[in-house]
Design an enzyme around this catalytic site. Structure first.
Site, mmCIF file in Angstrom:
data_model
loop_
_atom_site.group_PDB
_atom_site.id
_atom_site.type_symbol
_atom_site.label_atom_id
_atom_site.label_comp_id
_atom_site.label_asym_id
_atom_site.label_seq_id
_atom_site.Cartn_x
_atom_site.Cartn_y
_atom_site.Cartn_z
ATOM 1 N N ASP A 111 0.841 -1.207 0.000
ATOM 2 C CA ASP A 111 0.000 0.000 0.000
ATOM 3 C C ASP A 111 0.869 1.248 0.000
ATOM 4 O O ASP A 111 1.984 1.222 0.513
ATOM 5 C CB ASP A 111 -0.803 0.137 1.301
ATOM 6 C CG ASP A 111 -1.674 -1.027 1.591
ATOM 7 O OD1 ASP A 111 -2.000 -1.759 0.672
ATOM 8 O OD2 ASP A 111 -2.018 -1.173 2.782
HETATM 9 N N1 URA Z 1 -1.205 -5.872 3.930
HETATM 10 C C1 URA Z 1 -1.633 -4.610 3.898
HETATM 11 O O1 URA Z 1 -2.645 -4.281 4.488
HETATM 12 N N2 URA Z 1 -0.939 -3.729 3.202
HETATM 13 C C2 URA Z 1 0.198 -4.024 2.521
HETATM 14 O O2 URA Z 1 0.813 -3.164 1.908
HETATM 15 C C3 URA Z 1 0.640 -5.352 2.582
HETATM 16 C C4 URA Z 1 -0.089 -6.265 3.287
#
Ligand code: URA
Length: 242
Positions: A111
């Site tokens: 993310d």
């Molecule tokens: N889980 C999440 O919520 N975000 C990420 O970037 C990776 C795993």
């Protein structure tokens, strides 16, 4: 990668310009192989991983040839996308690398607000091997939480029955190790959208910060600062599957 390729095609595929532009680089004596200017842009040359140590363009080593794999310390605030607005993870790489063919992709995504170990490669087979559920590659995260852990999260995550909102299939078992009342290490094998954040939402908590520090047995190197990347060695790649 190994085999042979026409020099003009190889350099065009590495983003140095069109084949005509590469021809001009060669004609101007700016491309050296083993210290000697290359004379014929259409000559076939052996493409081996050590070519960047033998070929120089404008006195710089040739970029890594196709079949490269990178590890990046993804900073918070950059997006794993080719087309969204704002800072993109590909912007961390030299501009020429964005013109490569085959192109470089992230291996899965983190993310925008998640930091840590992100792999990138132009090797489709390697990418699929890492993300394929068949290989059960583990992804390790440290989550900082808004509220103290209740105590039942590890059992719920390990059960293999946890449902994420809006999904029909339960999550595969995942491991949780408590680090402090409001932080935990979470190990997952799947890569669902916002998975770790949604796992904590499913148990009534909220992730305030998320950092991935390991994929398989490959740890984010301590000396790789946010925004820095390096090429993976064969041993690094093997560690992903160890
Ligand atoms: N889980 C999440 O919520 N975000 C990420 O970037 C990776 C795993």
């Amino acid at each position: 990668m190994s085999g042979t390729a026409r020099l003009d095609r190889l350099l065009a595929n590495l983003g140095y310009g069109s084949r005509t532009e590469v021809q001009r680089l060669v004609d101007a004596g700016r491309v050296l192989l083993d210290g000697v200017p290359v004379e014929d842009a259409s000559a076939r040359i052996a493409v081996t991983a050590d070519l960047p140590s033998r070929m120089r363009i404008d006195d710089e080593p040739l970029d890594p040839v196709a079949g490269m794999a990178l590890m990046l310390h993804k900073p918070i605030g950059v997006t794993c996308s080719h087309k969204e607005i704002g800072p993109l993870v590909y912007g961390v790489l030299p501009p020429r690398w964005r013109r490569r063919e085959p192109g470089i992709s992230t291996v899965g995504r983190l993310d925008k607000e998640t930091s840590g170990l992100l792999l990138m490669t132009d090797d489709g087979a390697l990418l699929h091997k890492i993300i394929s559920p068949k290989h059960h590659v583990t992804k390790h995260y440290v989550a900082t939480l808004a509220r103290p852990l209740r105590g039942d999260e590890a059992a719920l995550f390990a059960a293999g029955t946890l449902m994420l909102e809006g999904e029909a299939k339960p999550l595969a078992p995942a491991a949780l190790e408590t680090l402090s009342p409001t932080s935990a290490r979470v190990t997952v094998t799947e890569g669902r959208y916002h998975q770790v954040r949604r796992m904590f939402a499913a148990v009534g908590n909220h992730v305030e910060a998320l950092h991935r520090d390991r994929i398989g047995a490959l740890a984010l190197p301590a000396d790789l600062a946010p925004g820095e990347y390096r090429q993976m060695s064969p041993a690094d790649i093997a560690a992903i599957f160890a």
